[in-house]
Structure formats: structure tokens, C-alpha cells
Design an enzyme around this catalytic site. Structure first.
Site, PDB file in Angstrom:
ATOM      1  N   ARG A 262      42.901  45.142  48.460  1.00  0.00           N
ATOM      2  CA  ARG A 262      43.715  45.255  47.234  1.00  0.00           C
ATOM      3  C   ARG A 262      45.214  45.306  47.545  1.00  0.00           C
ATOM      4  NH1 ARG A 262      39.904  43.541  46.583  1.00  0.00           N
ATOM      5  NH2 ARG A 262      38.014  44.433  45.715  1.00  0.00           N
TER       6      ARG A 262
ATOM      7  N   SER B 219      39.707  50.201  38.080  1.00  0.00           N
ATOM      8  CA  SER B 219      39.790  51.348  38.997  1.00  0.00           C
ATOM      9  C   SER B 219      41.225  51.850  39.114  1.00  0.00           C
ATOM     10  CB  SER B 219      39.311  50.939  40.391  1.00  0.00           C
ATOM     11  OG  SER B 219      37.959  50.572  40.324  1.00  0.00           O
TER      12      SER B 219
ATOM     13  N   GLU C  69      45.500  52.520  43.005  1.00  0.00           N
ATOM     14  CA  GLU C  69      45.357  51.060  43.031  1.00  0.00           C
ATOM     15  C   GLU C  69      46.259  50.448  41.953  1.00  0.00           C
ATOM     16  OE1 GLU C  69      41.441  49.351  43.521  1.00  0.00           O
ATOM     17  OE2 GLU C  69      41.895  47.772  42.070  1.00  0.00           O
TER      18      GLU C  69
HETATM   19  C1  LIG Z   1      38.297  46.072  32.951  1.00  0.00           C
HETATM   20  C2  LIG Z   1      38.970  45.837  34.271  1.00  0.00           C
HETATM   21  C3  LIG Z   1      38.206  45.538  35.392  1.00  0.00           C
HETATM   22  C4  LIG Z   1      38.816  45.286  36.629  1.00  0.00           C
HETATM   23  N1  LIG Z   1      38.039  44.995  37.702  1.00  0.00           N
HETATM   24  C5  LIG Z   1      38.625  44.678  38.886  1.00  0.00           C
HETATM   25  C6  LIG Z   1      37.833  44.312  40.025  1.00  0.00           C
HETATM   26  O1  LIG Z   1      36.612  44.258  39.970  1.00  0.00           O
HETATM   27  N2  LIG Z   1      38.478  44.008  41.178  1.00  0.00           N
HETATM   28  C7  LIG Z   1      39.837  44.034  41.280  1.00  0.00           C
HETATM   29  O2  LIG Z   1      40.368  43.715  42.348  1.00  0.00           O
HETATM   30  N3  LIG Z   1      40.605  44.400  40.236  1.00  0.00           N
HETATM   31  C8  LIG Z   1      40.037  44.723  39.043  1.00  0.00           C
HETATM   32  N4  LIG Z   1      40.818  45.100  37.985  1.00  0.00           N
HETATM   33  C9  LIG Z   1      42.274  45.215  38.165  1.00  0.00           C
HETATM   34  C10 LIG Z   1      43.023  43.918  37.821  1.00  0.00           C
HETATM   35  O3  LIG Z   1      42.250  43.072  37.017  1.00  0.00           O
HETATM   36  C11 LIG Z   1      43.429  43.134  39.074  1.00  0.00           C
HETATM   37  O4  LIG Z   1      44.198  43.940  39.945  1.00  0.00           O
HETATM   38  C12 LIG Z   1      44.244  41.885  38.704  1.00  0.00           C
HETATM   39  O5  LIG Z   1      44.314  41.041  39.811  1.00  0.00           O
HETATM   40  C13 LIG Z   1      45.643  42.197  38.222  1.00  0.00           C
HETATM   41  O6  LIG Z   1      46.214  40.978  37.756  1.00  0.00           O
HETATM   42  P1  LIG Z   1      47.275  40.982  36.581  1.00  0.00           P
HETATM   43  O7  LIG Z   1      47.732  39.574  36.382  1.00  0.00           O
HETATM   44  O8  LIG Z   1      46.739  41.664  35.378  1.00  0.00           O
HETATM   45  O9  LIG Z   1      48.431  41.817  37.253  1.00  0.00           O
HETATM   46  P2  LIG Z   1      49.418  42.850  36.535  1.00  0.00           P
HETATM   47  O10 LIG Z   1      48.660  44.049  36.117  1.00  0.00           O
HETATM   48  O11 LIG Z   1      50.222  42.144  35.514  1.00  0.00           O
HETATM   49  O12 LIG Z   1      50.349  43.238  37.768  1.00  0.00           O
HETATM   50  C14 LIG Z   1      49.835  43.920  38.890  1.00  0.00           C
HETATM   51  C15 LIG Z   1      50.973  44.034  39.919  1.00  0.00           C
HETATM   52  O13 LIG Z   1      51.327  42.748  40.386  1.00  0.00           O
HETATM   53  C16 LIG Z   1      52.665  42.420  40.022  1.00  0.00           C
HETATM   54  N5  LIG Z   1      52.619  41.019  39.606  1.00  0.00           N
HETATM   55  C17 LIG Z   1      51.846  40.449  38.648  1.00  0.00           C
HETATM   56  N6  LIG Z   1      52.037  39.120  38.639  1.00  0.00           N
HETATM   57  C18 LIG Z   1      52.968  38.860  39.599  1.00  0.00           C
HETATM   58  C19 LIG Z   1      53.577  37.670  40.081  1.00  0.00           C
HETATM   59  N7  LIG Z   1      53.277  36.469  39.583  1.00  0.00           N
HETATM   60  N8  LIG Z   1      54.472  37.779  41.070  1.00  0.00           N
HETATM   61  C20 LIG Z   1      54.800  38.981  41.592  1.00  0.00           C
HETATM   62  N9  LIG Z   1      54.251  40.140  41.189  1.00  0.00           N
HETATM   63  C21 LIG Z   1      53.342  40.074  40.200  1.00  0.00           C
HETATM   64  C22 LIG Z   1      53.058  43.378  38.929  1.00  0.00           C
HETATM   65  O14 LIG Z   1      54.451  43.634  38.940  1.00  0.00           O
HETATM   66  C23 LIG Z   1      52.261  44.620  39.331  1.00  0.00           C
HETATM   67  O15 LIG Z   1      52.911  45.317  40.366  1.00  0.00           O
HETATM   68  C24 LIG Z   1      40.232  45.361  36.742  1.00  0.00           C
HETATM   69  C25 LIG Z   1      40.998  45.671  35.606  1.00  0.00           C
HETATM   70  C26 LIG Z   1      40.388  45.896  34.385  1.00  0.00           C
HETATM   71  C27 LIG Z   1      41.219  46.193  33.178  1.00  0.00           C
END
Ligand SMILES: Cc1cc2nc3c(=O)[nH]c(=O)nc-3n(C[C@H](O)[C@H](O)[C@H](O)COP(=O)(O)OP(=O)(O)OC[C@H]3O[C@@H](n4cnc5c(N)ncnc54)[C@H](O)[C@@H]3O)c2cc1C
Length: 280
Positions: free
Chosen positions: A154, A203, A273
Site C-alpha cells: 500500500r 481499511s 493506510e
Molecule cells: C469500500 C472501500 C473498499 C476498499 N478496498 C480496498 C482494497 O481492497 N484494497 C486497497 O488497496 N484499497 C482499498 N480501498 C482504498 C482505496 O480504494 C484505494 O487506496 C484506492 O487506490 C485509492 O484511490 P483514489 O483514486 O480514491 O485515491 P484518493 O483517495 O483520491 O487519494 C489517495 C492518496 O493518493 C493521492 N493521489 C490520488 N490521485 C493522485 C494522483 N493522480 N497523483 C498523485 N497523488 C494522487 C491523494 O493525494 C491521496 O494522498 C477501499 C476503499 C473503500 C472506500
């Protein structure tokens, strides 16, 4: 920002920028740099706790960067704003395996690369060959091999002062029925153990090596513990849900309480996380 995070928490951003092309993003970033404005990035907001005071400067949303190109038989170049669900759908239609692990993982490809998002079926690291990002200092495009991204559990070495704009993934031919069977099984397993219906960010803590954060929190007797509108889920103790009107302060107070209890009981330090953004 509460509108842009799955937790539905967070104060306002000073400015919101949704560029539709990488060039527009570069231009915006350069302008912000010239004016000395801080810049932060948001993808799907599914791993993000925005603090109650909101975010100063420019918040760049990647959601309009939606390019997805097939290069040759097995390689995809995917822009940061493509949702993980869309990537999985397209790969399935093209009968390309390697991203089945995304079944039920929300968010964008950019956020997934930064976080090296994954499940028991795999993680971004397994298929990513190259990542391109835009440097906040000068808007220049930087390209990195997967090795240079140094993906871990992660996390990645992609620097915080850059915005990921696309990734190149190499998949492998796989029959659609096999892909769908794996994804269905993964989704079924998730459905059994994950809370539904209340805003959350998945998580909250990383699993300590060889252990499950959820189990440690449950053993500390914290399932259902609530501070303000934030609640340790009854169904999965590593999920803190917004049970109604939670503030970031509520959630962080609960995070503190959980960490203290786990430290006292197991002599272990739980690491967040979820990423924090903004000011309290
Ligand atoms: C219901 C649910 C289930 C989930 N299950 C999992 C799972 O099974 N496994 C898992 O790994 N995660 C899981 N997650 C967490 C999440 O989905 C992942 O971490 C996902 O990859 C985050 O992507 P995001 O685009 O929403 O990032 P964001 O939440 O928008 O950002 C996360 C971080 O990355 C940065 N960021 C985002 N995009 C960029 C970019 N283009 N360039 C630079 N920085 C950036 C943001 O500033 C922040 O620090 C879950 C979340 C939810 C709500």
C-alpha cells in the site's frame, strides 16, 4: 471536499481544478507554481480523510483524465482519472487478465498506483511497467519504470510533489469467463466481511506484518466504539464508518483511541493506510 471523498468528510478547498488533458494539468500546475500556491491531488477520494479546515491552495482532481488506449495486444496506457471499475470492465471485455484484483476496490488508477492498491488477488505492482507524473515545481512530465516506482505494501516511491497522470500496464490474454469467475468470487468474499451502506474509506490502518489490523482492534474490544459521528464498524473492525455527521476531528480522535488500545494490548503501533489532507 466532503463531496469528493467516500467518507463524506472534509472542509472546503480554496480552488478546485479538473483538467481534461495532461497539457492543461501541466499549465495549471505551472501557474500555481508561479503564484506560490500549494497544490494537492485527489483521485476518487476513497482513501482520503480531508481535515475540517479544508485545503489551502489548488486541489487538482484527476477525474477528467479518462484516456484508456490499447497499445498492441496486451499493453494498456491508462490515464489517472480512469476508475478502477472502468479499467477492470474494459480489460474483461478485451479478455485481458491481470487486474481481477480490482473487483470491489473503488477509486482511480492514479490513486491506485500511488497506493499500490490491491487485494488477495494481486496489486498494481504486478502489471505496471511505467508511470508518468507531472512535477509540481515546474509542470514537467517525469516517466518512471516500475522498478523506479518501488511499489510496496500500500505504498510506492512516487513522490508527493508530483501528480500521476498515466500508467502503462501489461496484461495477459485470459478468457472472459475465467476473469469474471475470479472477480465474482472476490466480490462475494468481500460482501461477506465488509460493511455496506455507511460512508467509509475501506481499511483505516495497514495490516502489521503477518497480522490483521481488524483482528487486533476487535480483540481490544473496540467494535462499535463511537466518537461523535465516527464509529468502528461492527462488521469489520479495521473500517471506521461515518455513521452520521462525523467530522475529521471525530475520526482522528477514534483513530487515536484505537491506536492507544492496540499499543497497550499488543505493543504494536498501527500505521494509517488512509491519507490525510488539509488543515484542522
Ligand atoms: C469500500 C472501500 C473498499 C476498499 N478496498 C480496498 C482494497 O481492497 N484494497 C486497497 O488497496 N484499497 C482499498 N480501498 C482504498 C482505496 O480504494 C484505494 O487506496 C484506492 O487506490 C485509492 O484511490 P483514489 O483514486 O480514491 O485515491 P484518493 O483517495 O483520491 O487519494 C489517495 C492518496 O493518493 C493521492 N493521489 C490520488 N490521485 C493522485 C494522483 N493522480 N497523483 C498523485 N497523488 C494522487 C491523494 O493525494 C491521496 O494522498 C477501499 C476503499 C473503500 C472506500
Amino acid at each position: 471536499m466532503a463531496r469528493h471523498t467516500t467518507l463524506r468528510i472534509g472542509g472546503p478547498a480554496d480552488a478546485w481544478f479538473e483538467p481534461a488533458t495532461v497539457r492543461a494539468l501541466q499549465a495549471g500546475v505551472r501557474l500555481a507554481a508561479e503564484r506560490g500556491l500549494p497544490v494537492s491531488a485527489v483521485g476518487g477520494g476513497s482513501n482520503l480523510l480531508v481535515l475540517d479546515g479544508g485545503v489551502r491552495g489548488l486541489v487538482v482532481s484527476t477525474r477528467a483524465l479518462r484516456g484508456l488506449e490499447r497499445e498492441g495486444e496486451q499493453t494498456l496506457r491508462v490515464e489517472a482519472g480512469v476508475s478502477t471499475g472502468k479499467l477492470l470492465l474494459v480489460a474483461t471485455q478485451w479478455e485481458l487478465g491481470g487486474v481481477e484484483f480490482l473487483g470491489g476496490v473503488p477509486g482511480s488508477v492514479g490513486g491506485g498506483l500511488i497506493m499500490n492498491a490491491g487485494t488477495t488477488l494481486g496489486e498494481f505492482k504486478d502489471t505496471t511497467t511505467e508511470v508518468a507524473s507531472v512535477r509540481l515545481a515546474d509542470g514537467e512530465l517525469v516517466r518512471r519504470t516500475a522498478k523506479e516506482c518501488d511499489f510496496g505494501y500500500r505504498c510506492s516511491a512516487l513522490p508527493a510533489n508530483e501528480i500521476v497522470v498515466w500508467g502503462r500496464l501489461t496484461l495477459r490474454p485470459r478468457p472472459r469467463v475465467e476473469i469474471e469467475a475470479d472477480v465474482r468470487a472476490l466480490r462475494d468474499r468481500r460482501r461477506e466481511r465488509e460493511p455496506k451502506g455507511l460512508p467509509n474509506a475501506g481499511s483505516i490502518f495497514k495490516n502489521p506484518p503477518g497480522l490483521f489490523a481488524g483482528r487486533l482492534i476487535e480483540e481490544a474490544g473496540l467494535k462499535g466504539r463511537r466518537i461523535g459521528g465516527a464509529e468502528v464498524s461492527e462488521k469489520h473492525a479495521n473500517w471506521i464508518v461515518n455513521a452520521g455527521g462525523a467530522t475529521a476531528a471525530d475520526l482522528l480522535a477514534l483513530v487515536d483511541l484505537v491506536r492507544t488500545a492496540v499499543r497497550e494490548r499488543h505493543a504494536l503501533e498501527l500505521e494509517l493506510e488512509v491519507k490525510l489532507l488539509g488543515e484542522s
